[in-house]
Motif scaffolding. Structure first.
Motif, PDB file in Angstrom:
ATOM      1  N   TYR A   6      56.564  41.951  34.351  1.00 13.44           N
ATOM      2  CA  TYR A   6      56.212  40.703  35.034  1.00 13.44           C
ATOM      3  C   TYR A   6      56.905  39.521  34.373  1.00 13.44           C
ATOM      4  O   TYR A   6      57.345  38.590  35.039  1.00 13.44           O
ATOM      5  CB  TYR A   6      54.693  40.493  34.995  1.00 13.44           C
ATOM      6  CG  TYR A   6      53.913  41.388  35.928  1.00 13.44           C
ATOM      7  CD1 TYR A   6      53.921  41.161  37.298  1.00 13.44           C
ATOM      8  CD2 TYR A   6      53.145  42.441  35.434  1.00 13.44           C
ATOM      9  CE1 TYR A   6      53.197  41.960  38.165  1.00 13.44           C
ATOM     10  CE2 TYR A   6      52.423  43.256  36.288  1.00 13.44           C
ATOM     11  CZ  TYR A   6      52.445  43.011  37.654  1.00 13.44           C
ATOM     12  OH  TYR A   6      51.734  43.813  38.503  1.00 13.44           O
ATOM     13  N   ARG A   7      57.007  39.568  33.048  1.00 16.35           N
ATOM     14  CA  ARG A   7      57.619  38.452  32.322  1.00 16.35           C
ATOM     15  C   ARG A   7      59.097  38.310  32.687  1.00 16.35           C
ATOM     16  O   ARG A   7      59.611  37.204  32.865  1.00 16.35           O
ATOM     17  CB  ARG A   7      57.447  38.651  30.815  1.00 16.35           C
ATOM     18  CG  ARG A   7      57.865  37.453  29.983  1.00 16.35           C
ATOM     19  CD  ARG A   7      57.615  37.713  28.503  1.00 16.35           C
ATOM     20  NE  ARG A   7      56.194  37.871  28.239  1.00 16.35           N
ATOM     21  CZ  ARG A   7      55.365  36.866  28.004  1.00 16.35           C
ATOM     22  NH1 ARG A   7      55.827  35.623  28.036  1.00 16.35           N
ATOM     23  NH2 ARG A   7      54.091  37.081  27.751  1.00 16.35           N
ATOM     24  N   GLU A 305      54.301  40.703  44.216  1.00 11.11           N
ATOM     25  CA  GLU A 305      53.241  39.870  43.648  1.00 11.11           C
ATOM     26  C   GLU A 305      53.788  38.540  43.136  1.00 11.11           C
ATOM     27  O   GLU A 305      53.305  37.458  43.497  1.00 11.11           O
ATOM     28  CB  GLU A 305      52.543  40.613  42.505  1.00 11.11           C
ATOM     29  CG  GLU A 305      51.718  41.818  42.935  1.00 11.11           C
ATOM     30  CD  GLU A 305      51.184  42.575  41.727  1.00 11.11           C
ATOM     31  OE1 GLU A 305      50.865  41.923  40.710  1.00 11.11           O
ATOM     32  OE2 GLU A 305      51.103  43.817  41.785  1.00 11.11           O
ATOM     33  N   MET A 306      54.809  38.629  42.277  1.00 12.17           N
ATOM     34  CA  MET A 306      55.316  37.419  41.640  1.00 12.17           C
ATOM     35  C   MET A 306      55.992  36.484  42.652  1.00 12.17           C
ATOM     36  O   MET A 306      55.836  35.265  42.589  1.00 12.17           O
ATOM     37  CB  MET A 306      56.296  37.786  40.523  1.00 12.17           C
ATOM     38  CG  MET A 306      55.656  38.560  39.374  1.00 12.17           C
ATOM     39  SD  MET A 306      54.313  37.642  38.569  1.00 12.17           S
ATOM     40  CE  MET A 306      55.241  36.394  37.706  1.00 12.17           C
ATOM     41  N   SER A 307      56.723  37.057  43.584  1.00 18.89           N
ATOM     42  CA  SER A 307      57.401  36.227  44.587  1.00 18.89           C
ATOM     43  C   SER A 307      56.394  35.480  45.449  1.00 18.89           C
ATOM     44  O   SER A 307      56.539  34.281  45.711  1.00 18.89           O
ATOM     45  CB  SER A 307      58.306  37.093  45.469  1.00 18.89           C
ATOM     46  OG  SER A 307      59.310  37.726  44.710  1.00 18.89           O
ATOM     47  N   LEU A 308      55.358  36.187  45.884  1.00 16.37           N
ATOM     48  CA  LEU A 308      54.338  35.552  46.728  1.00 16.37           C
ATOM     49  C   LEU A 308      53.597  34.460  45.968  1.00 16.37           C
ATOM     50  O   LEU A 308      53.387  33.355  46.487  1.00 16.37           O
ATOM     51  CB  LEU A 308      53.350  36.608  47.227  1.00 16.37           C
ATOM     52  CG  LEU A 308      52.177  36.081  48.057  1.00 16.37           C
ATOM     53  CD1 LEU A 308      52.672  35.430  49.342  1.00 16.37           C
ATOM     54  CD2 LEU A 308      51.186  37.200  48.370  1.00 16.37           C
ATOM     55  N   LEU A 470      48.725  30.141  39.447  1.00 15.89           N
ATOM     56  CA  LEU A 470      48.899  29.973  38.001  1.00 15.89           C
ATOM     57  C   LEU A 470      47.950  30.862  37.204  1.00 15.89           C
ATOM     58  O   LEU A 470      48.339  31.446  36.181  1.00 15.89           O
ATOM     59  CB  LEU A 470      48.687  28.509  37.614  1.00 15.89           C
ATOM     60  CG  LEU A 470      49.767  27.525  38.075  1.00 15.89           C
ATOM     61  CD1 LEU A 470      49.377  26.099  37.699  1.00 15.89           C
ATOM     62  CD2 LEU A 470      51.116  27.878  37.461  1.00 15.89           C
ATOM     63  N   SER A 471      46.706  30.987  37.667  1.00 12.91           N
ATOM     64  CA  SER A 471      45.741  31.807  36.942  1.00 12.91           C
ATOM     65  C   SER A 471      46.133  33.286  36.970  1.00 12.91           C
ATOM     66  O   SER A 471      46.028  33.993  35.955  1.00 12.91           O
ATOM     67  CB  SER A 471      44.341  31.613  37.522  1.00 12.91           C
ATOM     68  OG  SER A 471      44.284  32.029  38.879  1.00 12.91           O
ATOM     69  N   VAL A 472      46.614  33.745  38.130  1.00 14.38           N
ATOM     70  CA  VAL A 472      47.024  35.167  38.244  1.00 14.38           C
ATOM     71  C   VAL A 472      48.275  35.423  37.427  1.00 14.38           C
ATOM     72  O   VAL A 472      48.360  36.425  36.694  1.00 14.38           O
ATOM     73  CB  VAL A 472      47.241  35.544  39.720  1.00 14.38           C
ATOM     74  CG1 VAL A 472      47.827  36.952  39.813  1.00 14.38           C
ATOM     75  CG2 VAL A 472      45.934  35.471  40.501  1.00 14.38           C
ATOM     76  N   ILE A 473      49.277  34.531  37.532  1.00 11.98           N
ATOM     77  CA  ILE A 473      50.530  34.719  36.780  1.00 11.98           C
ATOM     78  C   ILE A 473      50.257  34.711  35.277  1.00 11.98           C
ATOM     79  O   ILE A 473      50.801  35.545  34.537  1.00 11.98           O
ATOM     80  CB  ILE A 473      51.542  33.623  37.154  1.00 11.98           C
ATOM     81  CG1 ILE A 473      52.019  33.804  38.580  1.00 11.98           C
ATOM     82  CG2 ILE A 473      52.707  33.620  36.180  1.00 11.98           C
ATOM     83  CD1 ILE A 473      52.906  32.680  39.094  1.00 11.98           C
ATOM     84  N   ARG A 474      49.405  33.811  34.839  1.00  4.48           N
ATOM     85  CA  ARG A 474      49.075  33.748  33.413  1.00  4.48           C
ATOM     86  C   ARG A 474      48.451  35.055  32.948  1.00  4.48           C
ATOM     87  O   ARG A 474      48.754  35.551  31.848  1.00  4.48           O
ATOM     88  CB  ARG A 474      48.131  32.580  33.150  1.00  4.48           C
ATOM     89  CG  ARG A 474      47.802  32.384  31.676  1.00  4.48           C
ATOM     90  CD  ARG A 474      46.904  31.168  31.491  1.00  4.48           C
ATOM     91  NE  ARG A 474      46.577  30.968  30.080  1.00  4.48           N
ATOM     92  CZ  ARG A 474      45.791  30.019  29.619  1.00  4.48           C
ATOM     93  NH1 ARG A 474      45.271  29.133  30.479  1.00  4.48           N
ATOM     94  NH2 ARG A 474      45.556  29.903  28.336  1.00  4.48           N
ATOM     95  N   ARG A 475      47.580  35.624  33.763  1.00  4.27           N
ATOM     96  CA  ARG A 475      46.931  36.884  33.404  1.00  4.27           C
ATOM     97  C   ARG A 475      47.944  38.046  33.404  1.00  4.27           C
ATOM     98  O   ARG A 475      47.880  38.942  32.559  1.00  4.27           O
ATOM     99  CB  ARG A 475      45.807  37.177  34.388  1.00  4.27           C
ATOM    100  CG  ARG A 475      44.965  38.388  33.985  1.00  4.27           C
ATOM    101  CD  ARG A 475      43.708  38.518  34.823  1.00  4.27           C
ATOM    102  NE  ARG A 475      43.998  38.844  36.205  1.00  4.27           N
ATOM    103  CZ  ARG A 475      43.841  38.028  37.236  1.00  4.27           C
ATOM    104  NH1 ARG A 475      43.406  36.780  37.008  1.00  4.27           N
ATOM    105  NH2 ARG A 475      44.109  38.380  38.452  1.00  4.27           N
TER     106      ARG A 475
END
Length: 477
Positions: A6-7, A305-308, A470-475
């Motif tokens: 993901y990173r 996930e990340m694109s959306l 932001l909360s999902v990406i951070r997790r």
């Protein structure tokens, strides 16, 4: 850091997103000047010629810009430097063949393009003068494929930035002093700047070596065979875009072409801040694991996930802010496209949920299936565009774009599930329900007449979408 983490996805989506964002900003500044100087009809002419250039380029570039990525990427991952440099020479030799073919064909079909494109005047010379740009795009496509496949992503990003800067510096003074007479020179000079910048960066890593290239042409035949389907799909795509503009020009006028093109550019290029990373970074990585079902499934779902999550808040802001953005970026003459563009923006949610899955077909080298899927999409888009424009005018084009992306989403996911065993993760479904739902609510807000309520609800929806992402990406990272 794993290439499929993901990173990593966030990093390179951020890199190319920032670059593409700068490109979009420069492009919007450029379009603002073009809109003010040339007006809707001038932008319509620019759109027709650019679409025709794209069509001719994609019809003659042998599909190398796509098919070369797959094989060069495999050699790069294998670490065979000798074979890699040898095959790059093969790619460049075929690019020169494509350049000559493209220029010759453009000369031949220029009168026919004039008949198909315009119901007034003689514009054959315009199409004739596009021939050098067609040749230059063939060379640029090959060098871009080499940079992608060898993961020279920062160099690729710099090429995009400087090309956008060059295009801006060229078009504004030329349009200001020469008006519509500068349209073709601007197109050709922009193609030249893009080619020069691309080969400068590419030759830095892999210097030009064409000695004996003619004898190695046969080694590129499998690449060209794979590229034939890409050519056919690209021809169908760019031909459809060109045909849609012909419909608008014949059934309506050049003003409608210019208005539609402005709306289309705003809708597609805005989301391109994320899509550019999918093409430049994600496709080579997917090609490297294309035969491993579990690995490719995981990679596709992570990219989805990340694109959306990254594009969704921008789309909410875009939908809400269009009444201000359109006159700011173009002029008040373009206000009729606001409602169409707000509806069409919803299709970008569907595109971001489709594109990473669609690349599975490319990564597996299934050129025939890719061609069939692309053709079905564009046939649906053309017919829905014709029907919707006749019945609802420009707003109908937004309906057509949304309907076409719904069709594409269903078709691509069903095919990938049956052919590749792809399974969408429950996280993708959850995030899609949340973010697409917020997008639909944002579109609903556009019907509110009270300005205070409109902006209050719009800001609230944007804040919710942004905080969720932001909360999902951070997790995740």
């Amino acid at each position: 850091m794993s290439e499929n983490s993901y990173r990593h996805i966030l990093k390179y989506t951020g890199v190319f997103g920032s670059v593409q964002g700068l490109n979009v900003l420069l492009g919007l500044v450029r379009n603002k000047f073009v809109a003010l100087i040339l007006g809707p009809s001038g932008m319509g002419l620019v759109s027709l010629l650019n679409t025709t250039l794209t069509f001719m380029s994609q019809a003659t570039n042998l599909g190398i810009a796509t098919s070369a990525v797959r094989h060069v990427s495999e050699l790069f991952d294998a670490g065979d430097e000798v074979q890699l440099r040898h095959y790059i020479k093969v790619v460049r030799a075929w690019c020169l063949v494509a350049a000559v073919l493209g220029m010759a064909l453009c000369f031949v079909v220029a009168p026919l393009l004039d008949v198909l494109s315009f119901s007034w005047g003689n514009h054959t010379l315009h199409f004739f003068l596009l021939a050098p740009a067609v040749a230059m795009l063939a060379v640029t496509g090959g060098e871009t494929a080499i940079l992608k496949a060898t993961r020279r992503l920062r160099s690729l990003a710099m090429v995009q930035v400087w090309t956008a800067v060059g295009a801006l510096c060229l078009c504004v003074p030329l349009y200001y002093f020469f008006g519509e007479a500068a349209i073709v020179p601007v197109i050709v000079l922009t193609a030249f700047v893009s080619m020069v910048l691309t080969i400068v960066y590419s030759y830095r890593f892999y210097p030009l070596q064409l000695k004996g290239a003619r004898q190695t042409l046969h080694e590129g035949i499998p690449m060209v065979k794979l590229g034939v389907a890409f050519i056919m799909a690209s021809v169908v795509g760019s031909g459809s875009e060109m045909f849609i503009r012909f419909i608008l020009n014949v059934k309506g006028n050049l003003d409608d072409v210019g208005l539609y093109n402005a709306a289309y550019m705003m809708t597609v290029t805005y989301a391109a801040t994320v899509f550019s990373a999918i093409d430049a970074d994600y496709f080579p990585r997917l090609s490297a694991v294309n035969q491993l079902t579990s690995s490719s499934n995981a990679l596709v779902n992570r990219q989805l996930e990340m694109s959306l999550l990254m594009v969704a808040p921008m789309l909410v802001a875009f939908i809400i802010g269009l009444p201000i953005l359109v006159p700011l970026l173009f002029s008040h003459e373009f206000l009729p496209i606001v409602s169409m563009t707000q509806l069409a923006a919803l299709s970008m949610y569907l595109k971001v949920l489709t594109l990473p899955v669609a690349y599975l077909t490319l990564a597996r080298g299934q050129s025939r299936a890719y061609f069939v899927l692309e053709t079905l999409y564009y046939v649906f888009f053309v017919f829905s565009s014709w029907f919707c424009y006749v019945h609802w005018g420009l707003y109908g084009m937004g309906v057509a774009l949304l309907a076409a992306h719904v069709f594409d989403l269903l078709m691509i996911h069903v095919y990938a599930r049956r052919q590749f065993g792809y399974r969408v993760s429950h996280w993708v479904v959850l995030y899609a329900l949340a973010q697409v739902g917020l997008g639909v609510l944002a579109f609903g807000v556009t019907f509110i007449q009270n300005q205070s309520v409109y902006w209050g609800c719009g800001v609230l929806l944007f804040a919710v979408s942004l905080i969720f992402s932001l909360s999902v990406i951070r997790r995740k990272i």
